[in-house]
Design a protein around this motif. Structure first.
Motif, PDB file in Angstrom:
ATOM      1  N   ALA A  14       0.973  -1.598  -0.218  1.00 56.90           N
ATOM      2  CA  ALA A  14       0.019  -0.042  -0.269  1.00 56.90           C
ATOM      3  C   ALA A  14       0.777   0.618   0.096  1.00 56.90           C
ATOM      4  CB  ALA A  14      -1.137  -0.295   1.164  1.00 56.90           C
ATOM      5  N   VAL A  60      -2.864   0.267  -4.285  1.00 57.59           N
ATOM      6  CA  VAL A  60      -2.767  -0.403  -3.121  1.00 57.59           C
ATOM      7  C   VAL A  60      -3.106  -1.867  -4.122  1.00 57.59           C
ATOM      8  CG1 VAL A  60      -4.535  -0.923  -1.438  1.00 57.59           C
ATOM      9  CG2 VAL A  60      -3.559   2.044  -1.934  1.00 57.59           C
ATOM     10  N   PRO A  62      -6.746  -3.930  -1.402  1.00 58.33           N
ATOM     11  CA  PRO A  62      -7.170  -2.719  -0.808  1.00 58.33           C
ATOM     12  C   PRO A  62      -8.306  -3.416   0.624  1.00 58.33           C
ATOM     13  CG  PRO A  62      -8.456  -2.979  -3.184  1.00 58.33           C
ATOM     14  CD  PRO A  62      -7.751  -3.654  -2.798  1.00 58.33           C
ATOM     15  N   ASN A 110      -5.100  -0.847   3.293  1.00 55.65           N
ATOM     16  CA  ASN A 110      -5.776   0.140   1.594  1.00 55.65           C
ATOM     17  C   ASN A 110      -4.616   1.615   2.391  1.00 55.65           C
ATOM     18  OD1 ASN A 110      -6.862   1.517   4.142  1.00 55.65           O
ATOM     19  ND2 ASN A 110      -9.186   1.643   3.744  1.00 55.65           N
ATOM     20  N   GLN A 121      -4.778   6.179   2.186  1.00 54.83           N
ATOM     21  CA  GLN A 121      -5.468   7.788   1.853  1.00 54.83           C
ATOM     22  C   GLN A 121      -4.622   8.264   2.258  1.00 54.83           C
ATOM     23  OE1 GLN A 121      -9.582   8.081   4.381  1.00 54.83           O
ATOM     24  NE2 GLN A 121      -9.668   6.574   3.390  1.00 54.83           N
ATOM     25  N   TYR A 148      -1.805   5.230   6.077  1.00 51.48           N
ATOM     26  CA  TYR A 148      -2.676   3.415   5.526  1.00 51.48           C
ATOM     27  C   TYR A 148      -2.424   2.456   6.290  1.00 51.48           C
ATOM     28  CZ  TYR A 148       2.956   2.650   7.101  1.00 51.48           C
ATOM     29  OH  TYR A 148       3.847   2.794   7.232  1.00 51.48           O
TER      30      TYR A 148
END
Length: 324
Positions: free
Chosen positions: A95, A292, A295, A299, A301, A314
């Protein structure tokens, strides 16, 4: 020492003397006040230290040797452990946030430190930066630095820490592979480390810095092919190995073991991520992308704000109801 040995080397003594006279040229834009950290290594908390002219080496333990498939491969990275854009079938799951499409001469990030649960000794969980050049195959060159199950480690294509020739350590206070303390707790205090990798414009060697200006050592430029000039991609994030035993996904955790959307204090993070440009300036990431592999298991962001610059959350628990 309980965890480390101090090894004396005339070459290291000479290098330490040289560094006092002619240190590498640090990237412009590096603000050491942003990097103050309370993290220490457990082996040194008792007051143990190495004398001048030596460096600390983590003792090799029985379990370290047992992880290697053969004695010849001890200290070498798994041949499958290569960063590539399609990792779904090799057991390595990522990730990561990354940048590509330019010439890069280094990277810097502040990395949140946790103690993820690793299912068995033949799997791992790490969080790191990758400095990459070349194609994803025999021409791949990488430099890597981060933490693995809350130990500080480095790597390059094929090797970890000081277990095979390459990295020249010049610091007597940092033991590569030794545990970091303190570590973060869920919904509690958060701790992180700052790592900077960059190519010295004067010598062409790739240097590693820890925290507020502590030089650990360097990778000589002659070790590399493609990386002798510059990197073509920088990655930030987490990686685990999933052996897929018993037909199910591993429960080895990545980062804190919690998904990115839980955010600060719960999910693991990278913050103040930067790259070094051709003028030896630290600059923000331009058009960062995300990779990723699974996910539902782990995951990521990413975002940007004034305090943290480029950042990402993550991680994940591995096996769960959405990741059987």
């Amino acid at each position: 020492m309980a965890f480390s040995l101090c090894l004396r080397s005339p070459i290291i003594s000479l290098l330490l003397h040289f560094l006092l006279v002619d240190p590498p040229e640090r990237p412009r834009g590096h603000n050491e006040m942003d990097d103050l950290s309370e993290n220490f290594q457990l082996w040194s908390l008792s007051g143990e230290s190495c004398p001048e002219g030596t460096i600390p080496i983590r003792r090799t333990r029985e379990e370290d040797i047992l992880r290697a498939s053969t004695i010849r491969r001890f200290g070498m990275k798994n041949t499958l452990n290569r960063v590539k854009m399609d990792t779904k079938n090799d057991g390595h799951e990522h990730a990561i946030g990354y940048v590509t499409g330019d010439k890069y001469y280094g990277a810097k990030a502040i990395i949140n430190v946790w103690s993820p649960n690793v299912k068995n000794p033949f799997e791992f969980s790490l969080s790191q930066m990758w400095v990459i050049s070349g194609s994803f195959g025999d021409n791949l060159n990488t430099i890597e630095a981060g933490w693995q199950a809350y130990s500080l480690f480095i790597g390059r294509t094929g090797c970890y820490n000081l277990l095979c020739p390459g990295f020249v350590q010049t610091n007597k206070n940092i033991a590569l592979g030794a545990a970091i303390s303190p570590i973060s707790s869920y919904n509690g205090d958060q701790f992180d480390i700052t790592l900077l990798i960059w190519k010295d414009p004067k010598t062409g060697n790739w240097w590693l810095q820890y925290g507020a200006g502590t030089l650990i050592g360097y990778w000589p430029s002659l070790l590399f092919g493609n990386l002798r000039d510059h990197a073509s991609m920088i990655h930030f994030g987490g990686e685990i190995v999933n052996l897929g035993l018993f037909g199910s996904h591993t429960s080895t955790q990545m980062g804190s073991g919690h998904f990115a959307e839980e955010a600060y204090g719960k999910a693991s993070y990278f913050r103040n991520m930067q790259v070094v440009d051709w003028r030896n300036n630290l600059i923000p990431l331009s058009n960062p992308k995300v990779l990723v592999d699974h996910p539902n298991c782990y995951n990521l962001q990413q975002g940007f704000n004034k305090a943290w610059g480029n950042y990402l959350y993550y991680g994940g628990p591995g096996r769960n109801v959405r990741c059987p």
